[in-house]
Write a protein that holds these residues in place. Sequence first.
Motif, PDB file in Angstrom:
ATOM      1  N   PRO A 144     -12.760  46.435 -33.471  1.00  0.00           N
ATOM      2  CA  PRO A 144     -11.842  47.573 -33.489  1.00  0.00           C
ATOM      3  C   PRO A 144     -12.515  48.815 -34.059  1.00  0.00           C
ATOM      4  CG  PRO A 144     -11.373  46.133 -35.322  1.00  0.00           C
ATOM      5  CD  PRO A 144     -12.431  45.437 -34.511  1.00  0.00           C
ATOM      6  N   LYS A 145     -12.034  49.968 -33.635  1.00  0.00           N
ATOM      7  CA  LYS A 145     -12.512  51.232 -34.165  1.00  0.00           C
ATOM      8  C   LYS A 145     -11.794  51.500 -35.482  1.00  0.00           C
ATOM      9  CE  LYS A 145     -14.639  55.230 -34.086  1.00  0.00           C
ATOM     10  NZ  LYS A 145     -16.108  55.356 -34.130  1.00  0.00           N
ATOM     11  N   ILE A 146     -12.561  51.653 -36.560  1.00  0.00           N
ATOM     12  CA  ILE A 146     -11.978  51.859 -37.887  1.00  0.00           C
ATOM     13  C   ILE A 146     -12.519  53.159 -38.472  1.00  0.00           C
ATOM     14  CG2 ILE A 146     -11.719  50.924 -40.213  1.00  0.00           C
ATOM     15  CD1 ILE A 146     -12.312  48.124 -38.942  1.00  0.00           C
ATOM     16  N   ILE A 147     -11.619  54.043 -38.839  1.00  0.00           N
ATOM     17  CA  ILE A 147     -12.007  55.282 -39.518  1.00  0.00           C
ATOM     18  C   ILE A 147     -11.649  55.166 -40.991  1.00  0.00           C
ATOM     19  CG2 ILE A 147     -11.475  57.734 -39.792  1.00  0.00           C
ATOM     20  CD1 ILE A 147     -11.241  57.970 -36.809  1.00  0.00           C
ATOM     21  N   SER A 167     -16.883  50.782 -50.430  1.00  0.00           N
ATOM     22  CA  SER A 167     -16.618  49.351 -50.654  1.00  0.00           C
ATOM     23  C   SER A 167     -15.902  48.736 -49.459  1.00  0.00           C
ATOM     24  CB  SER A 167     -15.778  49.151 -51.920  1.00  0.00           C
ATOM     25  OG  SER A 167     -16.457  49.637 -53.049  1.00  0.00           O
ATOM     26  N   ALA A 168     -14.929  49.458 -48.904  1.00  0.00           N
ATOM     27  CA  ALA A 168     -14.219  48.968 -47.716  1.00  0.00           C
ATOM     28  C   ALA A 168     -15.181  48.819 -46.548  1.00  0.00           C
ATOM     29  CB  ALA A 168     -13.082  49.920 -47.354  1.00  0.00           C
ATOM     30  N   ALA A 169     -16.049  49.806 -46.353  1.00  0.00           N
ATOM     31  CA  ALA A 169     -17.009  49.753 -45.247  1.00  0.00           C
ATOM     32  C   ALA A 169     -17.976  48.587 -45.396  1.00  0.00           C
ATOM     33  CB  ALA A 169     -17.777  51.068 -45.173  1.00  0.00           C
ATOM     34  N   VAL A 170     -18.481  48.387 -46.602  1.00  0.00           N
ATOM     35  CA  VAL A 170     -19.411  47.282 -46.845  1.00  0.00           C
ATOM     36  C   VAL A 170     -18.750  45.943 -46.554  1.00  0.00           C
ATOM     37  CG1 VAL A 170     -20.619  46.021 -48.682  1.00  0.00           C
ATOM     38  CG2 VAL A 170     -20.907  48.497 -48.474  1.00  0.00           C
ATOM     39  N   ARG A 171     -17.522  45.777 -47.027  1.00  0.00           N
ATOM     40  CA  ARG A 171     -16.803  44.515 -46.799  1.00  0.00           C
ATOM     41  C   ARG A 171     -16.612  44.262 -45.300  1.00  0.00           C
ATOM     42  NH1 ARG A 171     -15.672  41.088 -50.789  1.00  0.00           N
ATOM     43  NH2 ARG A 171     -13.537  41.404 -51.481  1.00  0.00           N
ATOM     44  N   LEU A 172     -16.261  45.285 -44.555  1.00  0.00           N
ATOM     45  CA  LEU A 172     -16.053  45.131 -43.107  1.00  0.00           C
ATOM     46  C   LEU A 172     -17.359  44.805 -42.398  1.00  0.00           C
ATOM     47  CD1 LEU A 172     -13.596  48.123 -42.611  1.00  0.00           C
ATOM     48  CD2 LEU A 172     -13.018  45.700 -42.304  1.00  0.00           C
ATOM     49  N   ILE A 173     -18.431  45.503 -42.745  1.00  0.00           N
ATOM     50  CA  ILE A 173     -19.731  45.254 -42.115  1.00  0.00           C
ATOM     51  C   ILE A 173     -20.207  43.842 -42.406  1.00  0.00           C
ATOM     52  CG2 ILE A 173     -22.175  45.898 -42.204  1.00  0.00           C
ATOM     53  CD1 ILE A 173     -21.225  48.804 -42.640  1.00  0.00           C
ATOM     54  N   GLU A 174     -20.011  43.389 -43.625  1.00  0.00           N
ATOM     55  CA  GLU A 174     -20.415  42.026 -43.989  1.00  0.00           C
ATOM     56  C   GLU A 174     -19.705  40.983 -43.145  1.00  0.00           C
ATOM     57  OE1 GLU A 174     -21.457  42.560 -48.768  1.00  0.00           O
ATOM     58  OE2 GLU A 174     -19.452  41.953 -48.124  1.00  0.00           O
ATOM     59  N   ASN A 175     -18.533  41.326 -42.639  1.00  0.00           N
ATOM     60  CA  ASN A 175     -17.748  40.390 -41.832  1.00  0.00           C
ATOM     61  C   ASN A 175     -17.836  40.676 -40.339  1.00  0.00           C
ATOM     62  OD1 ASN A 175     -15.896  38.459 -43.626  1.00  0.00           O
ATOM     63  ND2 ASN A 175     -16.187  40.410 -44.712  1.00  0.00           N
ATOM     64  N   GLY A 176     -18.827  41.474 -39.939  1.00  0.00           N
ATOM     65  CA  GLY A 176     -19.100  41.656 -38.522  1.00  0.00           C
ATOM     66  C   GLY A 176     -18.381  42.803 -37.851  1.00  0.00           C
ATOM     67  N   TYR A 177     -17.672  43.625 -38.624  1.00  0.00           N
ATOM     68  CA  TYR A 177     -16.960  44.769 -38.035  1.00  0.00           C
ATOM     69  C   TYR A 177     -17.806  46.017 -38.284  1.00  0.00           C
ATOM     70  CZ  TYR A 177     -12.960  41.672 -37.689  1.00  0.00           C
ATOM     71  OH  TYR A 177     -12.137  40.622 -37.365  1.00  0.00           O
ATOM     72  N   ASP A 178     -18.414  46.542 -37.229  1.00  0.00           N
ATOM     73  CA  ASP A 178     -19.352  47.644 -37.443  1.00  0.00           C
ATOM     74  C   ASP A 178     -19.013  48.918 -36.677  1.00  0.00           C
ATOM     75  OD1 ASP A 178     -19.918  46.852 -34.902  1.00  0.00           O
ATOM     76  OD2 ASP A 178     -22.003  46.302 -35.283  1.00  0.00           O
ATOM     77  N   ASP A 179     -17.883  48.935 -35.954  1.00  0.00           N
ATOM     78  CA  ASP A 179     -17.470  50.164 -35.273  1.00  0.00           C
ATOM     79  C   ASP A 179     -16.669  51.012 -36.266  1.00  0.00           C
ATOM     80  OD1 ASP A 179     -16.953  52.140 -33.511  1.00  0.00           O
ATOM     81  OD2 ASP A 179     -15.786  50.939 -32.093  1.00  0.00           O
ATOM     82  N   ILE A 180     -17.399  51.598 -37.216  1.00  0.00           N
ATOM     83  CA  ILE A 180     -16.791  52.281 -38.356  1.00  0.00           C
ATOM     84  C   ILE A 180     -17.286  53.725 -38.405  1.00  0.00           C
ATOM     85  CG2 ILE A 180     -16.663  52.347 -40.887  1.00  0.00           C
ATOM     86  CD1 ILE A 180     -17.114  49.296 -40.840  1.00  0.00           C
TER      87      ILE A 180
END
Length: 488
Positions: free
Chosen positions: A26-29, A39-52
């Motif tokens: 998903p696209k996350i802004i 911190s939110a971005a790091v947590r998402l990237i660690e879990n495979g969500y990189d469309d940030i």
Amino acid sequence: MSRKISILVIVALITVINAKSLKKNPKIIIVGAGLSGLSAAVRLIENGYDDILILEAENRIGGRIHSVKFSDGFVDLGGQWVHGEKNNSVYEMVDGKYDFGETGFDNYYPTFMQSDGATLDQEMCQKLGDSAFKILFSSYDEMSKFQGSVDEFFKSAFKKEALRAKADYSLTNEMIDFYEKEMNIWNGSMTWKDLSAPLHCISGHNAGIQHLTWKRDGFKKFIDFLIQDNQEVLDKIMLNKKVVNIQWTKNYENKLPIVTTADGYKYFADHIIFTGSLGVLKDQHRTLFSPQLPITLRRAIENMGYGVIGKVFLEFDQSFWPINEKNWVAYGFLWTKEDMKELKGTKREWLLDVQAFAKVDAFPNVLEALLAGRHMKEFETIPDEQIIDDTMWLLEKFLQKQLPRPNSMTRTKWLTNPNYMGSYSFNSVNAWKFNISTKDLQETLFNLKKKPEILFAGEHTDELYSSNAHGAVNSGYRAADELLKYYL
């Protein structure tokens, strides 16, 4: 039997297909590149969500973590200390990897100075200081049952203790003024009449040393630890992107939220994590969100406390304070009634908000002034040269001697910065009155399909550690985890 198994297999396949389509990237802004946003971005990237995409209004990252070059290192205009070692996400992330310094503020007493130059009984001042700390930080059972402000609770209890100690009436009032400044600095409040006594009791406190320092590195050093394994987060940040409107799809099923920035660009997203300060929300929530936020969230924003503290750093050729005395940490300023009256109405009235000048760990030639109260907006609009003149006048008045002029000075301007409008949140009398807590500021906005569209993070949303850097980190993790839970 085989037909039943086939049906189960088909149902399972459909479930897997639906799960995979839901877990498309998903696209996350993320609005804001402070500790909560990072911190939110790091947590998402660690879990495979990189469309940030991270939209940051300032020309730098870090938010209210702002380490600036000064003297032979970096000093902190924003978050400065690591408060506690247990259950502190900031401390735990770097424990064993970094050698912290220590200011020595824990259980400290300043060298109390009086504005008329009179010699004070330091033993009596410390005895009154013991009483003050006991009332403010060890009387939670009594305070939790008190329905008023910290101001009312403290004055009543402290005057009784001062009578028992046979303290002079004038000294008692001067110490009350000193500890009001202590609480205003602690909370960022304009006056401790705004601080709720019962809510003061539930503020989170982490065991361990409360004033661990980053020495000459500044708090920005923590950001290195936060993103060290996810450096790609830096590529997802756009600076100088002030968000002016977030259009969410409250009454629609198939539309995406739209984020509009001050330069006119529009960005579509599946989800938005908003990490702007409570000060920005207080000032702009009516125009920032379309449609308006739910009434419960608006009430929380408008009634939770938010304030500001100030700092002034002065660098000298050499110290004139007792830097080699192990237990010396600060000069604490007590104003006589006459001197206070004389200063009011003058251009130097803002100095009445200065509580102390303290040493700065790892900077032997630097003094730091800490202040908070009614004159903060005035303080932030005073020219730098006048700040130097006024603070030196203050030091010379209390120390009763002529002092060298500093080589350099730096100071804070959080209140007048439209991207922050203050320092951090506090539990206000109004929050108690309307039964509002930091949890109310976490309210997620969903569309008609129950998809979380806007999630809120930031120090003001953390239940236990609001106003702290580790509260900001925790809030970023919480918002990211809510999205992860939705997809998983």
